[in-house]
Design a protein around this motif. Sequence first.
Motif, PDB file in Angstrom:
ATOM      1  N   PHE A   1      -1.840   0.820  -4.647  1.00  0.00           N
ATOM      2  CA  PHE A   1      -1.049  -0.362  -4.334  1.00  0.00           C
ATOM      3  C   PHE A   1       0.012  -0.555  -5.414  1.00  0.00           C
ATOM      4  O   PHE A   1      -0.184  -0.179  -6.560  1.00  0.00           O
ATOM      5  CB  PHE A   1      -1.940  -1.612  -4.274  1.00  0.00           C
ATOM      6  N   ARG A   2       1.139  -1.175  -5.006  1.00  0.00           N
ATOM      7  CA  ARG A   2       2.238  -1.404  -5.939  1.00  0.00           C
ATOM      8  C   ARG A   2       2.681  -2.864  -5.868  1.00  0.00           C
ATOM      9  O   ARG A   2       2.804  -3.440  -4.803  1.00  0.00           O
ATOM     10  CB  ARG A   2       3.412  -0.502  -5.593  1.00  0.00           C
ATOM     11  N   TRP A   3       2.922  -3.434  -7.057  1.00  0.00           N
ATOM     12  CA  TRP A   3       3.473  -4.771  -7.190  1.00  0.00           C
ATOM     13  C   TRP A   3       4.790  -4.659  -7.947  1.00  0.00           C
ATOM     14  O   TRP A   3       4.846  -4.049  -9.009  1.00  0.00           O
ATOM     15  CB  TRP A   3       2.512  -5.687  -7.957  1.00  0.00           C
TER      16      TRP A   3
ATOM     17  N   THR B   1       1.976   0.354 -10.428  1.00  0.00           N
ATOM     18  CA  THR B   1       1.280   1.072  -9.372  1.00  0.00           C
ATOM     19  C   THR B   1      -0.151   1.284  -9.829  1.00  0.00           C
ATOM     20  O   THR B   1      -0.379   1.911 -10.869  1.00  0.00           O
ATOM     21  CB  THR B   1       1.963   2.428  -9.092  1.00  0.00           C
ATOM     22  N   ALA B   2      -1.097   0.721  -9.074  1.00  0.00           N
ATOM     23  CA  ALA B   2      -2.514   0.775  -9.460  1.00  0.00           C
ATOM     24  C   ALA B   2      -3.294   1.615  -8.455  1.00  0.00           C
ATOM     25  O   ALA B   2      -3.065   1.519  -7.248  1.00  0.00           O
ATOM     26  CB  ALA B   2      -3.099  -0.622  -9.531  1.00  0.00           C
TER      27      ALA B   2
ATOM     28  N   GLN C   1       0.831  -1.200   0.000  1.00  0.00           N
ATOM     29  CA  GLN C   1       0.000   0.000   0.000  1.00  0.00           C
ATOM     30  C   GLN C   1       0.866   1.251   0.000  1.00  0.00           C
ATOM     31  O   GLN C   1       1.769   1.400   0.811  1.00  0.00           O
ATOM     32  CB  GLN C   1      -0.934   0.009   1.203  1.00  0.00           C
ATOM     33  N   GLN C   2       0.577   2.154  -0.951  1.00  0.00           N
ATOM     34  CA  GLN C   2       1.340   3.386  -1.109  1.00  0.00           C
ATOM     35  C   GLN C   2       0.588   4.595  -0.559  1.00  0.00           C
ATOM     36  O   GLN C   2       1.180   5.641  -0.336  1.00  0.00           O
ATOM     37  CB  GLN C   2       1.647   3.637  -2.592  1.00  0.00           C
ATOM     38  N   SER C   3      -0.705   4.478  -0.371  1.00  0.00           N
ATOM     39  CA  SER C   3      -1.525   5.595   0.115  1.00  0.00           C
ATOM     40  C   SER C   3      -1.806   5.410   1.602  1.00  0.00           C
ATOM     41  O   SER C   3      -1.660   4.307   2.134  1.00  0.00           O
ATOM     42  CB  SER C   3      -2.844   5.634  -0.668  1.00  0.00           C
ATOM     43  N   PRO C   4      -2.224   6.472   2.283  1.00  0.00           N
ATOM     44  CA  PRO C   4      -2.596   6.327   3.693  1.00  0.00           C
ATOM     45  C   PRO C   4      -3.763   5.348   3.846  1.00  0.00           C
ATOM     46  O   PRO C   4      -4.663   5.313   3.008  1.00  0.00           O
ATOM     47  CB  PRO C   4      -3.007   7.735   4.113  1.00  0.00           C
TER      48      PRO C   4
END
Length: 143
Positions: A101-103, A112-113, A90-93
């Motif tokens: 989210f990033r894979w 990054t979706a 998870q990239q966001s708060p």
Amino acid sequence: MNLTRILVPLGCLALLAAAWRAYGWMGAAGVAGGLVMWAMLHYTRLMKVLGRAAERPVGYVASAVMLNAKLRPGMTLMHVVAMTRALGAQQSPAGQQPEVFRWTDGTQSHVTAEFRNGRVRHWTLWRPPQSDDAQPAAETPAP
């Protein structure tokens, strides 16, 4: 607000009422059994997807390029987790929209979706720059 959150329960109630009106308690019991089976199938699929995701590192995917090719707008987060077999990093708060989210794969390429209400809105693929030092080895002629 998502309209399906209202329509699905109303549809289930209407189906139960129609079965009760047409066949009495036997009809209502049959429809209730079918609805319970439907709920159990969805629950089983969710547990299977999360079980597979628990076996892999968070944010890892076998190929970010292939994930980029398979993503479509409107896909659910559960569908993406089933494809990648891993939870995204998870990239966001936490708890805020949109969720990001990033894979990442083994070559440090990553997708990054952005998800809004649990569905993919857009995504980006990032690949590390290729260096000129990575020249393929020259073939040596056979004697």
